[in-house]
Design a protein around this motif. Structure first.
Motif, PDB file in Angstrom:
ATOM      1  N   PRO A  20      78.809 -34.888  11.340  1.00  0.00           N
ATOM      2  CA  PRO A  20      77.796 -34.494  10.919  1.00  0.00           C
ATOM      3  C   PRO A  20      77.656 -34.895   9.095  1.00  0.00           C
ATOM      4  CG  PRO A  20      78.913 -32.841  11.660  1.00  0.00           C
ATOM      5  CD  PRO A  20      79.781 -34.055  11.845  1.00  0.00           C
ATOM      6  N   GLY A  21      76.193 -34.708   9.277  1.00  0.00           N
ATOM      7  CA  GLY A  21      75.700 -35.924   7.820  1.00  0.00           C
ATOM      8  C   GLY A  21      75.165 -37.273   7.356  1.00  0.00           C
ATOM      9  N   LYS A  22      75.185 -37.905   6.586  1.00  0.00           N
ATOM     10  CA  LYS A  22      74.681 -38.895   6.432  1.00  0.00           C
ATOM     11  C   LYS A  22      75.639 -39.878   6.953  1.00  0.00           C
ATOM     12  CE  LYS A  22      72.449 -39.823   2.883  1.00  0.00           C
ATOM     13  NZ  LYS A  22      71.454 -40.712   1.696  1.00  0.00           N
ATOM     14  N   ASN A  23      75.296 -41.338   7.870  1.00  0.00           N
ATOM     15  CA  ASN A  23      76.535 -41.674   8.367  1.00  0.00           C
ATOM     16  C   ASN A  23      75.863 -43.460   8.878  1.00  0.00           C
ATOM     17  OD1 ASN A  23      78.152 -39.860  10.380  1.00  0.00           O
ATOM     18  ND2 ASN A  23      76.442 -39.483  10.553  1.00  0.00           N
ATOM     19  N   PHE A  24      76.633 -44.309   8.187  1.00  0.00           N
ATOM     20  CA  PHE A  24      76.677 -45.360   7.635  1.00  0.00           C
ATOM     21  C   PHE A  24      77.023 -46.307   8.874  1.00  0.00           C
ATOM     22  CE2 PHE A  24      75.360 -44.292   3.572  1.00  0.00           C
ATOM     23  CZ  PHE A  24      74.307 -44.298   3.280  1.00  0.00           C
ATOM     24  N   ILE A  25      75.965 -46.874  10.252  1.00  0.00           N
ATOM     25  CA  ILE A  25      76.676 -47.724  10.964  1.00  0.00           C
ATOM     26  C   ILE A  25      77.374 -49.484  10.524  1.00  0.00           C
ATOM     27  CG2 ILE A  25      76.088 -47.835  13.274  1.00  0.00           C
ATOM     28  CD1 ILE A  25      74.884 -45.595  13.926  1.00  0.00           C
TER      29      ILE A  25
ATOM     30  N   LYS B  71      75.885 -32.739  14.019  1.00  0.00           N
ATOM     31  CA  LYS B  71      77.117 -32.689  14.747  1.00  0.00           C
ATOM     32  C   LYS B  71      77.607 -34.009  14.915  1.00  0.00           C
ATOM     33  CE  LYS B  71      75.430 -32.753  19.687  1.00  0.00           C
ATOM     34  NZ  LYS B  71      74.766 -31.760  20.352  1.00  0.00           N
ATOM     35  N   LYS B  72      78.951 -34.044  15.314  1.00  0.00           N
ATOM     36  CA  LYS B  72      80.107 -35.177  15.861  1.00  0.00           C
ATOM     37  C   LYS B  72      80.092 -34.812  16.680  1.00  0.00           C
ATOM     38  CE  LYS B  72      84.399 -36.983  15.757  1.00  0.00           C
ATOM     39  NZ  LYS B  72      86.120 -36.387  15.143  1.00  0.00           N
ATOM     40  N   GLN B  73      79.375 -37.004  17.272  1.00  0.00           N
ATOM     41  CA  GLN B  73      79.082 -37.164  18.698  1.00  0.00           C
ATOM     42  C   GLN B  73      78.946 -38.731  18.840  1.00  0.00           C
ATOM     43  OE1 GLN B  73      74.923 -36.160  19.624  1.00  0.00           O
ATOM     44  NE2 GLN B  73      74.220 -36.489  17.612  1.00  0.00           N
TER      45      GLN B  73
ATOM     46  N   ALA C 175      84.845 -19.917   1.740  1.00  0.00           N
ATOM     47  CA  ALA C 175      84.866 -21.117   1.639  1.00  0.00           C
ATOM     48  C   ALA C 175      84.439 -21.286   3.201  1.00  0.00           C
ATOM     49  CB  ALA C 175      86.966 -20.324   2.019  1.00  0.00           C
ATOM     50  N   PHE C 176      84.225 -21.017   3.539  1.00  0.00           N
ATOM     51  CA  PHE C 176      83.012 -21.855   5.233  1.00  0.00           C
ATOM     52  C   PHE C 176      82.709 -22.438   4.282  1.00  0.00           C
ATOM     53  CE2 PHE C 176      79.981 -21.265   8.094  1.00  0.00           C
ATOM     54  CZ  PHE C 176      80.823 -21.648   8.741  1.00  0.00           C
ATOM     55  N   VAL C 177      81.473 -21.889   3.486  1.00  0.00           N
ATOM     56  CA  VAL C 177      80.143 -22.448   2.731  1.00  0.00           C
ATOM     57  C   VAL C 177      80.857 -23.525   2.070  1.00  0.00           C
ATOM     58  CG1 VAL C 177      78.458 -22.957   0.913  1.00  0.00           C
ATOM     59  CG2 VAL C 177      79.333 -20.477   2.574  1.00  0.00           C
ATOM     60  N   LEU C 178      81.705 -23.961   1.584  1.00  0.00           N
ATOM     61  CA  LEU C 178      82.684 -24.996   0.994  1.00  0.00           C
ATOM     62  C   LEU C 178      83.027 -26.210   2.022  1.00  0.00           C
ATOM     63  CD1 LEU C 178      84.873 -23.555  -1.922  1.00  0.00           C
ATOM     64  CD2 LEU C 178      82.293 -24.701  -2.210  1.00  0.00           C
ATOM     65  N   VAL C 179      83.673 -25.771   2.898  1.00  0.00           N
ATOM     66  CA  VAL C 179      83.818 -26.016   3.936  1.00  0.00           C
ATOM     67  C   VAL C 179      82.734 -27.349   4.707  1.00  0.00           C
ATOM     68  CG1 VAL C 179      84.905 -26.535   6.005  1.00  0.00           C
ATOM     69  CG2 VAL C 179      86.278 -25.268   5.263  1.00  0.00           C
ATOM     70  N   ILE C 180      81.776 -26.443   5.375  1.00  0.00           N
ATOM     71  CA  ILE C 180      80.358 -26.988   5.409  1.00  0.00           C
ATOM     72  C   ILE C 180      79.441 -28.188   4.544  1.00  0.00           C
ATOM     73  CG2 ILE C 180      78.188 -26.340   6.329  1.00  0.00           C
ATOM     74  CD1 ILE C 180      80.309 -25.494   8.504  1.00  0.00           C
ATOM     75  N   SER C 181      79.485 -28.065   3.179  1.00  0.00           N
ATOM     76  CA  SER C 181      78.967 -28.996   2.501  1.00  0.00           C
ATOM     77  C   SER C 181      79.593 -28.914   2.498  1.00  0.00           C
ATOM     78  CB  SER C 181      78.784 -27.492   0.757  1.00  0.00           C
ATOM     79  OG  SER C 181      78.707 -28.187  -0.228  1.00  0.00           O
ATOM     80  N   ASN C 182      80.825 -29.763   2.403  1.00  0.00           N
ATOM     81  CA  ASN C 182      81.431 -31.094   2.536  1.00  0.00           C
ATOM     82  C   ASN C 182      81.740 -31.469   3.938  1.00  0.00           C
ATOM     83  OD1 ASN C 182      82.862 -30.433  -0.398  1.00  0.00           O
ATOM     84  ND2 ASN C 182      84.364 -29.501   0.692  1.00  0.00           N
ATOM     85  N   CYS C 183      81.471 -31.372   4.871  1.00  0.00           N
ATOM     86  CA  CYS C 183      81.232 -31.799   6.267  1.00  0.00           C
ATOM     87  C   CYS C 183      79.200 -32.647   5.990  1.00  0.00           C
ATOM     88  CB  CYS C 183      81.155 -31.166   6.755  1.00  0.00           C
ATOM     89  SG  CYS C 183      82.386 -30.292   7.972  1.00  0.00           S
TER      90      CYS C 183
END
Length: 527
Positions: free
Chosen positions: A51-56, A210-212, A8-16
């Motif tokens: 965390p991950g790809k962001n489109f600003i 990370k979130k920032q 479950a932890f791996v899935l959460v991280i993957s989704n993030c």
């Protein structure tokens, strides 16, 4: 149980890290620098990333970007992938920006009025059908007088009401159609505004671990920006100072409005790299004198603007490469209340001042009988003038436009205020003599007279120029005769007179020269 929790932890991280995050922000201009050609904007914006790809999606960034991805300077550790214009892929980003509420309201209103008009159209159709039925069934077979009267009364009552209803429905439809047209016009303007706004939007793609909150600084080169100095110079006569209005004509096509920000005007073109010039080896070049039909050497004629005539020396002995001199740039800070819209040239006042001035008249009657009034400004460098055009006004009458040349090595700047028709000059060749000197050659003598008349009500100081030709060969001798108290420079042949001439006074100046030369040579262009 442990395995399930790990999965479950791996899935959460993957989704993030697998999801794409879209965020919208606005860019703000911090400073604008506009050069004679080009410019630079300093902008900044902030965005929340996950965390991950962001489109600003960055609003109000402007056109004419001309920047590299490395120009975006984040204050946090992220990976910059790329940026692109919103208009390059509008369908992808449109839903992320949200629909224009104003356009949606306009669409709803247009739909309401169209629906009402549809109902009115149906009622109008029924009314017209009723009128048609009555008109087709008016014929009676052998009607009695009573039946005829009843038919007339029926037509008056029924058809009159139907016609009135028809007119009312037509009027309602026309009113609604006018409202629809007006709303469609507003929708068109709103859509065009959206298109313009979308041209000023970029999408920046970044990766974060990370979130920032990330703050960005951007230096953006502007291709379509320029400014030029412009002056209005007014004189109320030779006894008054010059009044100078120093202005700037400015244009920028970023698609943004420059407002409430520091704006600086800088002379010269914007360049990302400026280096001093290096001297190269200088190879001396020479030319032989060109003789045509055994005549005296003449300097080739150069076509020039008749308004830019100069007395020139006779001989050009060689050529060399010119080295352009670079000076430090002048920077002018505009008032923060200045507003610079996009795609419009505006004129801004920089300064207004009076300049203590001395005036003098200059005439070169060999070239033109006109006499020009010049204003002399001492120590002009303290006014920070830049080269540019100036509209000249004499006693509130515009007399023309001149170019302000600040690239002078002297501390004095001369500004031409145009020709004065009240100071008249005339130059005449009054005598020419030729004598044969036998084997020694021939002798020629030329005498001139210049007449000057001052029709003004005040005395003036006049500087007048003429010239004596300069010999180009040892076997050609030239001698100035009676230069009439002129300042005579033998090396250049220039004659200069400075004198005062009273109101309504006429002066005559005489001078001449003798030429001794070989018989087989002919003098040219002496007049």
């Amino acid at each position: 149980m442990v395995k399930i929790n790990v999965l479950a932890f791996v899935l959460v991280i993957s989704n993030c890290f697998g999801q794409e995050n879209y965020t919208t922000t606005n860019s703000k201009i911090r400073e604008a620098k506009i050069y004679s050609n080009g410019g630079m904007l300093k902008q900044s914006f902030s965005a929340e990333v996950v965390p991950g790809k962001n489109f600003i999606i960055v609003n109000e960034f402007g056109r004419n970007r001309g920047i590299e991805i490395s120009s975006f300077k984040p204050d946090k550790k992220i990976t910059l992938i790329k940026y692109e214009s919103y208009s390059n892929n509008p369908t992808l980003y449109a839903d992320k920006l949200g629909k224009n509420k104003k356009t949606e309201l306009l669409n709803d209103s247009i739909e309401v009025y169209r629906k009402i008009n549809k109902d009115f159209d149906q009622e109008l159709l029924l009314t017209r059908n009723s009128i048609g039925i009555i008109q087709k069934n008016q014929a009676l077979g052998n009607p009695s007088s009573t039946e005829i009267i009843k038919m007339i009364e029926f037509n008056k009552a029924t058809l009159k009401n139907l016609y009135l209803e028809e007119q009312t429905l037509q009027a309602k439809i026309a009113v609604n159609q006018a409202k629809i047209s007006a709303l469609e016009g507003k929708r068109y303007s709103s859509t065009r505004n959206d298109e313009t706004k979308n041209n000023n939007i970029i999408v920046l793609q970044v990766n974060s671990d990370k979130k920032q909150t990330v703050n960005f600084e951007v230096n953006q080169y502007i291709q379509e920006a320029n400014w030029r100095p412009f002056y209005i110079i007014k004189s109320n006569g030779i006894k008054s100072p010059l009044k100078i209005s120093y202005k700037a004509k400015i244009q920028q096509n970023t698609g943004l409005e420059f407002k409430n920000i520091p704006i600086k005007l800088i002379n010269g073109s914007f360049s990302a790299e400026e280096r001093p010039y290096d001297l190269q080896r200088w190879f001396l070049r020479t030319e032989r004198d060109q003789y045509v039909s055994n005549l005296v050497y003449q300097k080739p004629k150069v076509k020039s603007n008749p308004r830019e005539k100069n007395i020139e020396e006779v001989v050009l002995l060689g050529e060399s490469n010119k080295i352009a001199q670079r000076t430090m740039k002048t920077e002018i800070s505009l008032d923060k209340n200045v507003i610079l819209p996009s795609d419009v040239e505006v004129t801004e006042d920089l300064n207004d001042f009076e300049v203590t001035t001395t005036y003098k008249y200059i005439s070169t009657p060999k070239l033109d009988n006109k006499t020009f009034l010049l204003a002399s400004i001492k120590d002009y460098s303290k006014y920070n003038f830049l080269p540019g055009d100036a509209d000249i006004f004499m006693e509130d009458l515009q007399i023309g436009t001149v170019n302000i040349d600040t690239n002078q090595l002297t501390s004095e700047m001369l500004i031409s205020l145009g020709s004065d028709p009240n100071v008249l000059t005339k130059r005449e060749l009054v005598n020419k003599e030729t004598k044969d000197l036998g084997e020694n050659g021939k002798f020629e003598s030329y005498s001139y007279e210049i007449t000057v008349k001052n029709n003004k009500s005040a005395a003036i100081v006049l500087e007048m120029k003429d010239q004596i030709p300069v010999s180009t060969a040892e076997n050609i001798k030239i001698e100035a005769i009676n230069p009439d108290n002129a300042n005579y420079d033998k090396s250049s042949g220039f004659l200069t007179w400075n004198f005062e001439i009273k109101p309504n006074e006429t002066k005559k100046i005489k001078f001449g020269f003798n030429v001794t030369l070989p018989k087989d040579l002919i003098t040219l262009d002496i007049k």
